[in-house]
Design a protein around this motif. Structure first.
Motif, PDB file in Angstrom:
ATOM      1  N   ARG A 190       1.366   4.075  -2.797  1.00  0.00           N
ATOM      2  CA  ARG A 190       1.050   5.642  -2.791  1.00  0.00           C
ATOM      3  C   ARG A 190       2.167   6.201  -3.166  1.00  0.00           C
ATOM      4  N   LYS A 191       3.274   5.830  -2.774  1.00  0.00           N
ATOM      5  CA  LYS A 191       4.469   6.532  -3.317  1.00  0.00           C
ATOM      6  C   LYS A 191       4.668   6.613  -4.733  1.00  0.00           C
TER       7      LYS A 191
ATOM      8  N   GLY B 137       0.774  -1.194  -0.015  1.00  0.00           N
ATOM      9  CA  GLY B 137       0.040   0.020  -0.151  1.00  0.00           C
ATOM     10  C   GLY B 137       0.714   1.184  -0.028  1.00  0.00           C
ATOM     11  N   SER B 138       1.771   1.315   0.896  1.00  0.00           N
ATOM     12  CA  SER B 138       2.594   2.523   0.946  1.00  0.00           C
ATOM     13  C   SER B 138       3.629   2.572  -0.280  1.00  0.00           C
TER      14      SER B 138
ATOM     15  N   GLU C  50       2.334   6.599  -6.753  1.00  0.00           N
ATOM     16  CA  GLU C  50       1.255   7.459  -7.167  1.00  0.00           C
ATOM     17  C   GLU C  50       1.706   8.866  -7.091  1.00  0.00           C
ATOM     18  N   ARG C  51       2.472   9.293  -5.904  1.00  0.00           N
ATOM     19  CA  ARG C  51       2.761  10.635  -5.751  1.00  0.00           C
ATOM     20  C   ARG C  51       3.821  11.013  -6.897  1.00  0.00           C
TER      21      ARG C  51
END
Lengths: 339, 339
Positions: B303-304, B299-300, B306-307
């Protein structure tokens, strides 16, 4: 055999080298991944057909017929039979396999059975690896046969360019009872054993279901997997939507298989013309990458916990005693690792 | 309903609150995990029985009988029916469920069906969460019924304290053809439909298989899940090994179910006395923790990515074009994240 030798032989189409690498991948032998890496740039040429349906729907007979038709067109064929049910019905399914082995003496047909094993996600991963090996060895068409009874199988179906969902009469009271997951992945519906009572009913119910879906998508125009051939049908159909055809087959009598193959080619042409094939390749690549990333991340996290002597055991004991909260611990340790 | 309210009601045994939380977990609603976290310290009291076997082996009838026997002993019962096959046979299985619902008016019987959905690993995760909710609400016994046809189901079976593998005559030519994975998780074998021809053959073949296993384990003494009651049998059996009994049942006629429940109690006593129960709790805790950790880490990472605008899309496109190697990219990005 030195490193790299297997991949070179596979690129020359060597069946025995391909079998050996697949076994090595299954057994997670060191070096197998490196061989796959060497093959990777040479993949992406094969056309992948997924055949999925419940046990007893005659999938193997259909695959058998497709092999024969493809061989008449001088295509080389790879078959990957994914059999999680063989955990219970090993014997019965073996019979089908043996029939399929009529093609075993044909050097341009390569059949491989995969059973479910290994960890979660293992099935789709090893199927993906198998596809890549067969692709690199130059098989023109790869058929992946799965028993559609779980998330794993839906994932596997999504690795195909064209997915055929096989249904048969008498599966239950109602096609509507079939969960959306399987029907959603269908590019083509094949109603097999069409000589049995109830085949027309299955066809009617599928048609009604597609009507509803079409009406809904006409309203919402959701972007997604579904794009279409059916050029101009004003009012309710986007130009770029694929309408899954419903075919009747009696594969055991050899009826309908050629028509199925033609339908698959029509779908392939649609994918090429609409740009959908490239889109699917990309989402497949993203899936593969995410699966690899997840494995690497967990692998290094676990290695780190191992280095901190007994930390995983300690964590497990505290959770088992309910003195620690697994949700919070996972959050904390994931945080530590990201620092 | 404010946060925490559901968990409080569940701890008081409120069935509707439990149903609501399970739905929220299924739908991955925010706040559901926090409710589970609040319940967690109050779990670990229920005894979990796994019932696994092929479609059509009469598992639901056996579960039905077990519920009746347990209710006579004034135990409250939770049932989790895991049905990946419902993707295809929704209709048929529904019939069994309805029969089981004879207990639906009994407020101390709580039945919940789970279908396969969500991402890989979703099935075992949501089953685990369901077990925890039923455990926290005070069900004395939780029965998890799975169709044993895949890795997911083997994982689910391993969540149970006692796993019953149901077999029936006529499943194929040979019990030997059944894959080891399913047989290895069996604490008790139940040969159902024992009135059918071939039941004795199944029993004989299971017995022969266990003989072989016993001989091998006498030689190797592999540490592992298998520990035993069969106190002193010099020469080939360790003191602490459990020998899975083989029971004949005709559950539809109500025969043999009480004997099965007695066998389950004998196994429970063995687990308690041998320390094996604690061991199993710990390995289950480790499995749960690893699954949570994997989810957090991925998940993280995602998210990274995606950023970093479009990085995942870029990665997918390069892999699809074969200009980048997914194995190496996963390695690199996992490395970046660990920095």
């Amino acid at each position: 055999l030195g490193a790299g030798r297997l991949s070179e032989r596979i690129l020359r189409g060597d069946v025995r080298a391909a079998s050996r690498l697949m076994r090595r991948i299954d057994d997670a032998e060191p070096g197998a991944i490196e061989e796959l890496q060497e093959l990777f740039p040479r993949t992406g040429r094969a056309y992948v057909i997924g055949i999925t349906g419940p046990p007893g729907s005659g999938k193997s007979t259909i695959v058998d017929g497709l092999i024969a038709s493809l061989r008449k067109q001088d295509k080389s064929v790879g078959v990957i039979a994914v059999d999680p049910t063989s955990a219970f019905t090993g014997g019965a399914i073996l019979g089908d396999r043996i029939r399929m082995q009529a093609h075993a003496t044909d050097s341009r047909v390569f059949i491989r059975s995969l059973a479910t094993r290994g960890s979660l996600g293992g099935l789709s991963r090893s199927t993906g690896d198998c596809i890549r090996v067969m692709d690199a060895m130059g098989q023109d068409v790869i058929i992946v046969e799965t028993v559609g009874v779980g998330q794993d199988e839906i994932d596997v179906a999504q690795m195909a360019h064209t997915t055929v969902v096989v249904l048969v009469p008498g599966m239950g009271d109602d096609v509507q009872a079939i969960k959306a997951g399987i029907l959603e992945v269908a590019d083509i519906f094949a109603v097999n054993k069409a000589d049995l009572d109830g085949a027309d009913r299955v066809v009617r119910e599928l048609r009604a279901m597609l009507e509803v879906r079409r009406a809904v998508s006409g309203l919402t125009r959701a972007p997604g997997r579904s794009h279409s051939l059916a050029a101009v049908r004003p009012g309710n159909l986007a130009d770029s939507q694929w309408e899954p055809p419903i075919l009747k087959l009696s594969a055991a009598r050899g009826e309908g298989v050629d028509k199925l193959l033609s339908s698959i080619y029509v779908h392939r042409d649609f994918l090429d013309r609409s740009g959908e094939r490239q889109k699917r390749e990309r989402s497949r690549a993203a899936m593969q990458f995410i699966a690899l990333l997840r494995e690497r991340l967990l692998g290094s996290a676990l290695r780190k916990l191992e280095r901190e002597r007994g930390r995983l055991d300690d964590v497990a004991a505290r959770i088992a005693e309910r003195t620690a909260d697994p949700y919070q611990l996972a959050e904390e340790i994931a945080g530590e690792l990201a620092e």
